[in-house]
Design a protein around this motif. Structure first.
Motif, PDB file in Angstrom:
ATOM      1  N   PRO A 172       0.796  -1.232   0.000  1.00 50.13           N
ATOM      2  CA  PRO A 172       0.000   0.000   0.000  1.00 50.13           C
ATOM      3  C   PRO A 172       0.832   1.287   0.000  1.00 50.13           C
ATOM      4  CG  PRO A 172      -0.958  -1.577   1.514  1.00 50.13           C
ATOM      5  CD  PRO A 172       0.375  -2.152   1.059  1.00 50.13           C
ATOM      6  N   ASP A 173       2.109   1.205   0.425  1.00 53.25           N
ATOM      7  CA  ASP A 173       2.972   2.388   0.424  1.00 53.25           C
ATOM      8  C   ASP A 173       3.642   2.635  -0.929  1.00 53.25           C
ATOM      9  OD1 ASP A 173       2.377   2.880   3.080  1.00 53.25           O
ATOM     10  OD2 ASP A 173       4.047   1.651   3.810  1.00 53.25           O
ATOM     11  N   GLU A 174       3.504   1.701  -1.866  1.00 56.38           N
ATOM     12  CA  GLU A 174       4.113   1.827  -3.193  1.00 56.38           C
ATOM     13  C   GLU A 174       3.179   2.573  -4.149  1.00 56.38           C
ATOM     14  OE1 GLU A 174       6.979   0.759  -4.629  1.00 56.38           O
ATOM     15  OE2 GLU A 174       7.830  -0.577  -3.118  1.00 56.38           O
ATOM     16  N   THR A 175       3.726   3.019  -5.260  1.00 53.72           N
ATOM     17  CA  THR A 175       2.950   3.619  -6.332  1.00 53.72           C
ATOM     18  C   THR A 175       2.665   2.540  -7.372  1.00 53.72           C
ATOM     19  OG1 THR A 175       3.954   5.780  -5.989  1.00 53.72           O
ATOM     20  CG2 THR A 175       2.977   5.377  -8.150  1.00 53.72           C
ATOM     21  N   VAL A 176       1.436   2.485  -7.847  1.00 53.70           N
ATOM     22  CA  VAL A 176       1.055   1.539  -8.896  1.00 53.70           C
ATOM     23  C   VAL A 176       1.053   2.308 -10.214  1.00 53.70           C
ATOM     24  CG1 VAL A 176      -0.707  -0.070  -9.709  1.00 53.70           C
ATOM     25  CG2 VAL A 176      -0.333   0.224  -7.253  1.00 53.70           C
ATOM     26  N   ARG A 177       1.794   1.783 -11.190  1.00 55.83           N
ATOM     27  CA  ARG A 177       1.925   2.437 -12.488  1.00 55.83           C
ATOM     28  C   ARG A 177       1.170   1.629 -13.539  1.00 55.83           C
ATOM     29  NH1 ARG A 177       6.231   2.975  -9.406  1.00 55.83           N
ATOM     30  NH2 ARG A 177       7.279   4.975  -9.296  1.00 55.83           N
ATOM     31  N   PHE A 178       0.359   2.303 -14.323  1.00 51.70           N
ATOM     32  CA  PHE A 178      -0.424   1.679 -15.378  1.00 51.70           C
ATOM     33  C   PHE A 178       0.096   2.179 -16.715  1.00 51.70           C
ATOM     34  CE2 PHE A 178      -3.074   1.684 -11.686  1.00 51.70           C
ATOM     35  CZ  PHE A 178      -3.809   0.512 -11.755  1.00 51.70           C
ATOM     36  N   GLY A 179       0.298   1.260 -17.643  1.00 47.85           N
ATOM     37  CA  GLY A 179       0.751   1.640 -18.976  1.00 47.85           C
ATOM     38  C   GLY A 179      -0.059   0.921 -20.041  1.00 47.85           C
ATOM     39  N   VAL A 180      -0.346   1.632 -21.120  1.00 43.06           N
ATOM     40  CA  VAL A 180      -1.084   1.046 -22.240  1.00 43.06           C
ATOM     41  C   VAL A 180      -0.349   1.360 -23.542  1.00 43.06           C
ATOM     42  CG1 VAL A 180      -3.321   1.206 -21.084  1.00 43.06           C
ATOM     43  CG2 VAL A 180      -2.572   3.073 -22.546  1.00 43.06           C
ATOM     44  N   ASP A 181      -0.622   0.545 -24.560  1.00 42.09           N
ATOM     45  CA  ASP A 181      -0.065   0.796 -25.891  1.00 42.09           C
ATOM     46  C   ASP A 181      -0.589   2.136 -26.416  1.00 42.09           C
ATOM     47  OD1 ASP A 181       0.039  -2.493 -27.472  1.00 42.09           O
ATOM     48  OD2 ASP A 181       1.310  -1.587 -25.960  1.00 42.09           O
ATOM     49  N   PRO A 182       0.191   2.799 -27.257  1.00 43.83           N
ATOM     50  CA  PRO A 182      -0.273   4.064 -27.841  1.00 43.83           C
ATOM     51  C   PRO A 182      -1.606   3.930 -28.585  1.00 43.83           C
ATOM     52  CG  PRO A 182       2.073   3.811 -28.195  1.00 43.83           C
ATOM     53  CD  PRO A 182       1.587   2.520 -27.605  1.00 43.83           C
ATOM     54  N   ASP A 183      -1.867   2.762 -29.192  1.00 42.33           N
ATOM     55  CA  ASP A 183      -3.152   2.555 -29.881  1.00 42.33           C
ATOM     56  C   ASP A 183      -4.321   2.673 -28.912  1.00 42.33           C
ATOM     57  OD1 ASP A 183      -1.785   2.104 -32.209  1.00 42.33           O
ATOM     58  OD2 ASP A 183      -1.939  -0.081 -32.120  1.00 42.33           O
ATOM     59  N   VAL A 184      -4.139   2.161 -27.698  1.00 42.10           N
ATOM     60  CA  VAL A 184      -5.186   2.242 -26.672  1.00 42.10           C
ATOM     61  C   VAL A 184      -5.320   3.687 -26.193  1.00 42.10           C
ATOM     62  CG1 VAL A 184      -5.894   1.479 -24.370  1.00 42.10           C
ATOM     63  CG2 VAL A 184      -4.865  -0.160 -25.961  1.00 42.10           C
ATOM     64  N   ALA A 185      -4.180   4.341 -25.953  1.00 39.17           N
ATOM     65  CA  ALA A 185      -4.208   5.730 -25.471  1.00 39.17           C
ATOM     66  C   ALA A 185      -4.898   6.649 -26.477  1.00 39.17           C
ATOM     67  CB  ALA A 185      -2.790   6.217 -25.190  1.00 39.17           C
ATOM     68  N   ASP A 186      -4.670   6.425 -27.758  1.00 37.91           N
ATOM     69  CA  ASP A 186      -5.302   7.249 -28.789  1.00 37.91           C
ATOM     70  C   ASP A 186      -6.825   7.174 -28.728  1.00 37.91           C
ATOM     71  OD1 ASP A 186      -2.849   8.052 -29.728  1.00 37.91           O
ATOM     72  OD2 ASP A 186      -2.820   6.642 -31.411  1.00 37.91           O
ATOM     73  N   LYS A 187      -7.356   6.044 -28.261  1.00 42.58           N
ATOM     74  CA  LYS A 187      -8.808   5.852 -28.186  1.00 42.58           C
ATOM     75  C   LYS A 187      -9.364   6.214 -26.805  1.00 42.58           C
ATOM     76  CE  LYS A 187      -9.208   4.057 -32.281  1.00 42.58           C
ATOM     77  NZ  LYS A 187      -9.826   4.753 -33.356  1.00 42.58           N
ATOM     78  N   ARG A 188      -8.506   6.680 -25.919  1.00 48.34           N
ATOM     79  CA  ARG A 188      -8.856   7.064 -24.546  1.00 48.34           C
ATOM     80  C   ARG A 188      -9.103   5.831 -23.694  1.00 48.34           C
ATOM     81  NH1 ARG A 188      -8.802  12.344 -24.476  1.00 48.34           N
ATOM     82  NH2 ARG A 188      -9.506  12.508 -22.350  1.00 48.34           N
ATOM     83  N   TRP A 189      -8.719   5.906 -22.433  1.00 50.94           N
ATOM     84  CA  TRP A 189      -8.860   4.782 -21.514  1.00 50.94           C
ATOM     85  C   TRP A 189      -9.040   5.269 -20.101  1.00 50.94           C
ATOM     86  CZ3 TRP A 189      -4.760   3.429 -17.970  1.00 50.94           C
ATOM     87  CH2 TRP A 189      -3.624   4.241 -18.075  1.00 50.94           C
ATOM     88  N   THR A 190      -9.564   4.400 -19.269  1.00 48.89           N
ATOM     89  CA  THR A 190      -9.771   4.731 -17.866  1.00 48.89           C
ATOM     90  C   THR A 190      -9.469   3.499 -17.021  1.00 48.89           C
ATOM     91  OG1 THR A 190     -11.280   5.754 -16.292  1.00 48.89           O
ATOM     92  CG2 THR A 190     -12.234   4.172 -17.821  1.00 48.89           C
ATOM     93  N   ILE A 191      -9.253   3.727 -15.741  1.00 47.44           N
ATOM     94  CA  ILE A 191      -8.985   2.637 -14.807  1.00 47.44           C
ATOM     95  C   ILE A 191     -10.256   2.388 -14.001  1.00 47.44           C
ATOM     96  CG2 ILE A 191      -7.605   1.896 -12.829  1.00 47.44           C
ATOM     97  CD1 ILE A 191      -5.396   3.837 -13.915  1.00 47.44           C
ATOM     98  N   LEU A 192     -10.653   1.118 -13.941  1.00 49.01           N
ATOM     99  CA  LEU A 192     -11.817   0.710 -13.155  1.00 49.01           C
ATOM    100  C   LEU A 192     -11.328  -0.066 -11.936  1.00 49.01           C
ATOM    101  CD1 LEU A 192     -14.086  -0.805 -15.970  1.00 49.01           C
ATOM    102  CD2 LEU A 192     -14.033   1.562 -15.149  1.00 49.01           C
ATOM    103  N   MET A 193     -12.012   0.126 -10.817  1.00 45.60           N
ATOM    104  CA  MET A 193     -11.727  -0.653  -9.613  1.00 45.60           C
ATOM    105  C   MET A 193     -13.014  -1.364  -9.231  1.00 45.60           C
ATOM    106  SD  MET A 193      -9.949   0.625  -6.144  1.00 45.60           S
ATOM    107  CE  MET A 193     -10.860   0.332  -4.652  1.00 45.60           C
TER     108      MET A 193
END
Length: 170
Positions: A88-109
């Motif tokens: 819980p003290d760490e940072t979680v990093r999310f990465g997506v391919d540029p193709d995904v980023a171009d179409k917009r994305w969001t994180i769901l919990m």
């Protein structure tokens, strides 16, 4: 005794070399033919915590076609997903391919939006968020999904879903 003309041995070696070259060329062509029949893999999504990363192709979708609500619900219930341990003290990093980023994305919990949609390839979130009841966490593991959109800001259309299980590191 059989007599070979002068330089005849060189011709035998040349024939052998040509045969090997033709065989190698044939093998390369056959390999390319087999690969061309394969489906194109979906773009990858990656989660990194500290020095540990886990990547996955789309749990469902990922090829640009819109998913219907029933498919989305089914994907969110999928149990065969990759997991990563999160302090819980760490940072979680999310990465997506540029193709995904171009179409917009969001994180769901746990199926609910945690972030606004983005066109960046990289996002960071404090690890404590994923185990905080205020954000809908329950217990020591959380389902986190990356939802790809259709390229329109704040659109509800979904074209792909990548899911991961985050396990709390005690």
């Amino acid at each position: 005794m059989t007599m070979m003309s002068r330089g005849g041995a060189a011709d035998v070696l040349g024939v052998a070399r040509r045969r090997r070259a033709v065989a190698a060329t044939g093998a390369v062509c056959a390999g390319l033919l087999v690969l061309s029949a394969c489906d194109k893999p979906t773009p990858l999504s990656t989660i990194t915590v500290g020095r540990t990363s886990v990547s996955s192709e789309a749990t469902c979708g990922g090829h640009g076609d819109k998913l219907n609500a029933a498919d989305l619900t089914k994907c969110l219930k999928d149990e065969d997903i990759k997991s990563i341990t999160v302090d819980p003290d760490e940072t979680v990093r999310f990465g997506v391919d540029p193709d995904v980023a171009d179409k917009r994305w969001t994180i769901l919990m746990n199926g609910q939006p945690l972030t606004e949609d983005s066109d960046k390839t990289y996002r960071t979130i404090p690890g404590s968020v994923f185990f905080n009841a205020q954000y809908g966490a329950q217990g020591d593991s959380t389902l986190v999904s990356i939802k790809a959109g259709d390229g329109k800001k704040d659109s509800q259309a979904v074209t792909g879903l990548w899911s991961f299980k985050l396990k709390k590191d005690d």
